[in-house]
Motif scaffolding. Structure first.
Motif, mmCIF file in Angstrom:
data_model
loop_
_atom_site.group_PDB
_atom_site.id
_atom_site.type_symbol
_atom_site.label_atom_id
_atom_site.label_comp_id
_atom_site.label_asym_id
_atom_site.label_seq_id
_atom_site.Cartn_x
_atom_site.Cartn_y
_atom_site.Cartn_z
ATOM 1 N N VAL A 305 -7.456 28.392 60.916
ATOM 2 C CA VAL A 305 -8.353 28.664 59.740
ATOM 3 C C VAL A 305 -7.445 29.210 58.713
ATOM 4 N N CYS A 306 -6.732 28.411 57.147
ATOM 5 C CA CYS A 306 -6.091 29.457 56.302
ATOM 6 C C CYS A 306 -6.502 29.747 55.445
ATOM 7 N N THR A 307 -6.972 31.173 55.476
ATOM 8 C CA THR A 307 -8.159 31.162 54.399
ATOM 9 C C THR A 307 -7.600 32.142 53.161
ATOM 10 N N GLY A 308 -6.784 32.097 52.816
ATOM 11 C CA GLY A 308 -6.532 32.011 51.372
ATOM 12 C C GLY A 308 -5.648 31.714 50.617
ATOM 13 N N GLY A 309 -5.536 31.235 49.445
ATOM 14 C CA GLY A 309 -4.003 31.024 48.642
ATOM 15 C C GLY A 309 -4.131 31.941 47.211
ATOM 16 N N ASN A 310 -4.326 32.582 47.085
ATOM 17 C CA ASN A 310 -3.780 34.046 46.354
ATOM 18 C C ASN A 310 -2.359 34.414 46.211
ATOM 19 N N VAL A 311 -1.840 34.074 46.553
ATOM 20 C CA VAL A 311 -0.212 34.656 46.741
ATOM 21 C C VAL A 311 0.577 34.677 45.318
ATOM 22 N N ASP A 312 0.951 36.042 44.957
ATOM 23 C CA ASP A 312 1.946 36.505 43.856
ATOM 24 C C ASP A 312 3.059 34.874 43.409
ATOM 25 N N ALA A 313 3.387 34.659 42.410
ATOM 26 C CA ALA A 313 4.490 33.502 42.086
ATOM 27 C C ALA A 313 5.971 34.765 43.359
ATOM 28 N N GLU A 314 6.024 35.489 43.078
ATOM 29 C CA GLU A 314 7.540 35.901 43.425
ATOM 30 C C GLU A 314 7.441 35.847 44.588
ATOM 31 N N LEU A 315 6.564 36.414 45.590
ATOM 32 C CA LEU A 315 6.415 36.786 47.375
ATOM 33 C C LEU A 315 6.167 35.133 47.957
ATOM 34 N N PHE A 316 5.903 34.438 46.604
ATOM 35 C CA PHE A 316 5.401 33.012 47.546
ATOM 36 C C PHE A 316 6.953 32.058 47.726
ATOM 37 N N GLY A 317 8.255 32.066 46.363
ATOM 38 C CA GLY A 317 9.286 32.017 46.202
ATOM 39 C C GLY A 317 9.842 32.572 47.130
ATOM 40 N N GLU A 318 9.800 33.658 47.719
ATOM 41 C CA GLU A 318 10.509 34.249 48.383
ATOM 42 C C GLU A 318 10.013 33.710 49.854
ATOM 43 N N ALA A 319 8.741 33.680 50.450
ATOM 44 C CA ALA A 319 8.849 32.196 52.117
ATOM 45 C C ALA A 319 9.134 31.664 51.437
ATOM 46 N N LEU A 320 9.717 31.149 49.905
ATOM 47 C CA LEU A 320 10.273 29.375 50.479
ATOM 48 C C LEU A 320 11.569 29.025 50.238
ATOM 49 N N ALA A 321 12.010 30.206 49.807
ATOM 50 C CA ALA A 321 13.798 30.355 50.110
ATOM 51 C C ALA A 321 13.919 31.360 51.449
ATOM 52 N N ARG A 322 12.917 31.796 52.299
ATOM 53 C CA ARG A 322 13.668 31.931 53.362
ATOM 54 C C ARG A 322 13.448 31.544 54.666
ATOM 55 N N PHE A 323 11.847 31.047 54.388
ATOM 56 C CA PHE A 323 11.862 30.019 55.233
ATOM 57 C C PHE A 323 11.743 28.479 55.076
ATOM 58 N N GLY A 324 12.364 28.633 53.728
ATOM 59 C CA GLY A 324 11.473 26.793 53.711
ATOM 60 C C GLY A 324 12.781 25.612 53.658
#
Length: 324
Positions: A305-324
């Motif tokens: 269950v992916c419970t939520g998607g309320n993430v700040d753009a900066e943190l989301f961008g960091e996830a994509l940059a590191r692991f995308g």
């Protein structure tokens, strides 16, 4: 708490909550070594499953009580769920939020019409003290984020959907991994599965250093976290499991699974690239457990269950940059 309350909440939520699907990806199956079914509650109203509990609790109130308004404590997702539910019922809402909550969650809660009261969580200020004046002076009804029967009932409707959807896909046995803070969603899903899909077992998933539910299930009693705040998984950071939720989890849940923040970030990137959904760190913990802790899971299929998607753009961008 019982299954009848969950079924009643489902009736009140009908036409108001979204019936989120079960998503699949062969790429995720390959990583996990089994079939992975993802329940994307990040697609729910307000971006998280918390709308279910908020609507259930607000809609269950006597109309005269509801008109006076409600108050809730939350770092963001419960805040937005209660705020939207109150707004749609024409009721005032006061939300007490920590100053270190993600700014997007504060802004979104205010945009939904709620009155925001901020308190200094990192500095040790009490949220109860911050909200007490408003609650007493205005006769507001408290809606707790997880240790509240009608909230648990609303969250449990997620489990009713999982049971029906898994049956449609021919999945009768397996683990249902749930991102767990205070245990409202985990216990609600566990109760729903007990009644509707007894071959499926709920299991709490948590980030490192905030693994109170996992440790509590091991010891058999409620354990607290040494850290009270911090980390990127703010959506599921709580001091301990609830007095109502823990006995349910103790009776029905399998062992907890603990993941690292890096694993949660990697799961965020994979959810985006393979499922095209946006998931916040705390909402990605169950998927991280399914993908990177396969040795702790049995069976040919697992539900995350992916419970939520309320993430700040900066943190989301960091996830994509590191692991995308």
């Amino acid at each position: 708490m019982n299954i009848d309350m969950i079924r009643a909440a489902a009736e009140r939520l009908a036409g108001h909550a979204r019936r989120t699907p079960l998503l699949t990806s062969p790429f995720l199956d390959e990583i996990a070594g089994r079939r992975v079914l993802v329940k994307p509650e990040c697609l729910q109203h307000t971006g998280s499953f918390k709308f279910r509990g908020g609507w259930s609790a607000v809609s269950a109130l006597d109309e005269d009580i509801r008109k006076r308004g409600v108050i809730a404590f939350s770092s963001g997702n419960h805040a937005q769920g209660v705020a939207l539910a109150a707004a749609k019922h024409g009721a005032p809402a006061v939300i007490v939020m920590p100053t270190d909550a993600p700014q997007m969650k504060i802004d979104n809660t205010r945009a939904l019409g709620a009155e925001i009261v901020l308190y200094d969580r990192p500095g040790g200020e009490s949220r109860e003290e911050a909200g007490r004046h408003h609650q007493e002076a205005r006769g507001l009804t408290m809606i707790k984020p997880y240790d509240e029967p009608q909230v648990i009932a609303g969250q449990g409707t997620t489990g009713l959907e999982i049971a029906a959807q898994a049956a449609e896909l021919g999945v009768k046995n397996g683990d249902v991994l749930v991102c767990c803070g205070g245990g409202g969603l985990t216990s609600g899903i566990a109760l729903a599965l007990e009644a509707e899909a007894p071959g499926l077992r709920a299991r709490p998933c948590e980030p490192e250093e905030f693994d109170d539910a996992t440790r509590s299930l091991v010891s058999g009693q409620i354990e607290e976290n040494a850290r009270k705040s911090g980390g990127i998984c703010d959506a599921i950071v709580t001091p301990s499991p609830g007095e109502i939720t823990f006995p349910i989890m103790k009776r029905l849940c399998g062992p907890g699974i603990v993941v690292s923040e890096d694993e949660a970030m990697q799961a965020m990137a994979l959810a985006f690239s393979r499922l095209k959904i946006v998931v916040e760190p705390g909402g990605a913990v169950a998927l991280a457990a399914a993908l990177f802790h396969e040795d702790k899971i049995a069976g040919e299929a697992v539900v995350a269950v992916c419970t939520g998607g309320n993430v700040d753009a900066e943190l989301f961008g960091e996830a994509l940059a590191r692991f995308g």
